[in-house]
Design a protein around this motif. Structure first.
Motif, PDB file in Angstrom:
ATOM      1  N   MET A 150       0.725  -1.301  -0.081  1.00 28.31           N
ATOM      2  CA  MET A 150      -0.100   0.034   0.130  1.00 28.31           C
ATOM      3  C   MET A 150       0.926   1.427   0.097  1.00 28.31           C
ATOM      4  O   MET A 150       0.470   2.487  -0.202  1.00 28.31           O
ATOM      5  N   LEU A 151       2.180   0.952   0.190  1.00 30.92           N
ATOM      6  CA  LEU A 151       2.954   2.376   0.361  1.00 30.92           C
ATOM      7  C   LEU A 151       2.800   3.221  -0.957  1.00 30.92           C
ATOM      8  O   LEU A 151       2.719   4.387  -0.987  1.00 30.92           O
ATOM      9  N   THR A 284     -14.941   3.020  -6.840  1.00 29.77           N
ATOM     10  CA  THR A 284     -13.966   3.725  -5.821  1.00 29.77           C
ATOM     11  C   THR A 284     -12.785   4.348  -6.643  1.00 29.77           C
ATOM     12  O   THR A 284     -12.304   5.377  -6.272  1.00 29.77           O
ATOM     13  N   GLY A 285     -12.034   3.441  -7.374  1.00 31.53           N
ATOM     14  CA  GLY A 285     -10.960   3.898  -8.125  1.00 31.53           C
ATOM     15  C   GLY A 285     -11.328   5.104  -8.902  1.00 31.53           C
ATOM     16  O   GLY A 285     -10.482   5.834  -9.057  1.00 31.53           O
ATOM     17  N   ALA A 286     -12.475   4.966  -9.820  1.00 31.18           N
ATOM     18  CA  ALA A 286     -12.686   6.065 -10.515  1.00 31.18           C
ATOM     19  C   ALA A 286     -12.967   7.536  -9.806  1.00 31.18           C
ATOM     20  O   ALA A 286     -12.242   8.590 -10.205  1.00 31.18           O
ATOM     21  N   LEU A 381     -11.113   0.650   2.163  1.00 28.93           N
ATOM     22  CA  LEU A 381     -11.906  -0.001   1.262  1.00 28.93           C
ATOM     23  C   LEU A 381     -10.808  -0.844   0.323  1.00 28.93           C
ATOM     24  O   LEU A 381     -11.100  -1.864   0.227  1.00 28.93           O
ATOM     25  N   PHE A 382      -9.703  -0.057  -0.032  1.00 31.19           N
ATOM     26  CA  PHE A 382      -8.689  -0.668  -1.010  1.00 31.19           C
ATOM     27  C   PHE A 382      -8.143  -1.979  -0.402  1.00 31.19           C
ATOM     28  O   PHE A 382      -8.033  -2.837  -1.041  1.00 31.19           O
ATOM     29  N   ALA A 383      -7.544  -1.880   0.848  1.00 34.93           N
ATOM     30  CA  ALA A 383      -7.057  -2.751   1.466  1.00 34.93           C
ATOM     31  C   ALA A 383      -7.724  -4.258   1.693  1.00 34.93           C
ATOM     32  O   ALA A 383      -7.562  -5.256   1.537  1.00 34.93           O
TER      33      ALA A 383
END
Length: 497
Positions: A150-151, A284-286, A381-383
């Motif tokens: 995630m860094l 979410t990415g958008a 959310l991503f993780a």
């Protein structure tokens, strides 16, 4: 079929596969992601140098993002055909060389072309790097590994505006590309010495029709979206590529399901957990990339910030994502992944709505904590979603799954930037609405995407995630009887979920 065990160069025996893969992947991904936002800050300077209005510079970013999406599928084929190590190092070299070429560009057309070349390198690198990460770390260790993975996702998007602003103000826009060279060269040297190779399942034939349908369809649709504000939505230059691209993408599905050696193995999406998490990550990415594109432009155009200070106002987002990467592994045993995703999507939507409010009456003390909370929410959310996406995917299908994930992620980013750019360019300010009206509408639209992701997260099967962890975690046998409510959970679980 290959055993899937990693092999490596002679000089890499002193470095574990986990350390080697993590080091190269983090460095390469850092450059690729940072390039998306570091250029945003430099766009006004590039426009002045090339005598082009800022609204006409979207090709610099869109060309990069479209190339990423188009060439991601090729990465899986190359990894299976030539090996993950050779593919990763070749892509890293291409990205580094393209960065140097961008710094020498003497026109907007040349810069856009070199950015496309950068996107090719980044598109080839992203899936094979993620495949190596997933193969190096078992399911039970992946959340801990995400603290490192995630860094770049956390720091690079926010460091880009800060570093880019400082370079533009103290030197020139050319240095936003030259800064990639030392990182790229060091990653290449390190990777050549220690990076292992993970055998694939072979790739006897390249799927040319699949590549044409996927690449042509994505490029045409995104070209139509980004150019519509200038050409008009009803113009031939917009409708023809939009309809043509949509037809290509629709035709892609039956072709890939029918051909013996598909470039994009869509059957991976038959896994319900993988499919659902992709649907959560797409909006979410958008929204996230749209905000990171829109926010610096708002600060510089409407509030009069210089490049450096707009970057500093964005940086708290990185701290928030880093916070989330440390918190999510600790919450995993106590909070269901779906609830973490719902909380992250809802929190991101609320923060983006707050940013829309701040376009009416901006206050510096509110901007910084808002970006920190946005990073924390999106990072949560991503993780959770990226970890859950692969827990039920067998190792032999990892390359196919990472190809689809990276296509979705980069397409989402390109769509988010295109959506934000389209809204801000098409909504002309008036004496009543003011100059920030278009930004306000764009922020609200992006917030709606995050809220949609939170709703989709309700469909994620927590039971399947837990079972996959139990199957690979050596502690699960010892701790099974000690888990409170475990028997009740199993009794109440729906076997169809």
């Amino acid at each position: 079929m290959s055993s899937g065990q990693p092999t490596g160069p002679r000089f890499g025996h002193r470095v574990s596969a986990k350390v080697a893969v993590c080091g190269v992947f983090v460095a390469a991904n850092f450059m690729a992601i940072m390039d998306t936002t570091i250029v945003n800050v430099a766009l006004p300077a590039i426009g002045r140098d090339f005598e082009v209005d800022t609204s006409g510079l979207s090709s610099v970013n869109i060309g990069y993002l479209v190339a990423l999406a188009v060439f991601i599928p090729v990465s899986g084929w190359l990894g299976n055909r030539f090996g993950t190590r050779r593919t990763a190092l070749s892509a890293l070299m291409l990205f580094t060389v393209a960065s140097a070429l961008c710094a020498t560009a003497g026109s907007l057309a040349a810069l856009t072309g070199y950015r496309v070349l950068q996107g090719v390198g980044g598109g080839l690198l992203a899936p094979v790097g993620m495949t190596m990460m997933l193969r190096a770390f078992p399911v039970s260790e992946r959340l801990r590994a995400q603290q490192y993975v995630m860094l770049p996702t956390a720091v690079a998007p926010a460091l880009g505006p800060v570093l880019g602003g400082w370079l533009v103000d103290t030197a020139s826009w050319h240095w936003v590309f030259l800064v990639n060279l030392p990182v790229g060269v060091l990653a290449l040297l390190f990777g050549a010495a220690v990076l292992p190779d993970f055998p694939g399942r072979g790739a006897p034939r390249f799927d040319v029709p699949g590549f044409v349908l996927a690449g042509g369809g994505l490029a045409a649709v995104l070209y139509a979206l980004t150019g519509a504000p200038e050409r008009g939505w009803g113009s031939t230059g917009t409708l023809v590529p939009l309809v043509g691209g949509a037809v290509f993408l629709v035709a892609l599905v039956p072709w890939e399901l029918r051909t013996a050696h598909p470039m994009i193995d869509l059957r991976v999406a038959e896994d319900q957990l993988f499919r659902t998490t992709q649907l959560v990550l797409l909006p979410t990415g958008a929204a996230f990339m749209g905000v990171l594109y829109l926010y610096p432009q708002f600060l510089q155009t409407d509030l009069g910030y210089d490049a450096l200070h707009s970057g500093l106002a964005t940086f708290p987002e990185a701290l928030g994502m880093l916070t989330a990467s440390q918190v999510v592994p600790r919450l995993h045993e106590r909070v269901r992944p779906s609830r973490l995703m719902v909380a992250g999507g809802t929190g991101a939507a609320l923060v983006i709505v707050l940013l829309a409010v701040l376009t009416v009456s901006p206050h510096p003390l509110a901007l910084y904590p808002s970006m920190y909370l946005l990073g924390t929410s999106v990072g949560m959310l991503f993780a959770s979603a990226q970890n859950a996406a692969f827990v039920t995917i067998p190792p032999v299908r990892t390359a196919d799954a990472t190809t689809l994930l990276n296509m979705q992620r980069q397409t989402a980013g390109a769509f988010g930037v295109a959506l934000a750019g389209t809204l801000t360019a098409s909504l002309v300010p008036t004496a009543v609405t003011g100059t920030a009206f278009a930004d306000r509408i764009a922020f609200i639209t992006l917030a709606a995407l995050c809220l949609g992701a939170a709703v989709l997260a309700l469909r994620v099967s927590d039971r399947r995630v837990r079972e996959a962890y139990d199957a690979t975690d050596p502690r699960s046998d010892r701790e099974e009887s000690a888990r409170p409510g475990r028997a009740l959970d199993n009794a109440e679980a729906d076997p169809r979920s």
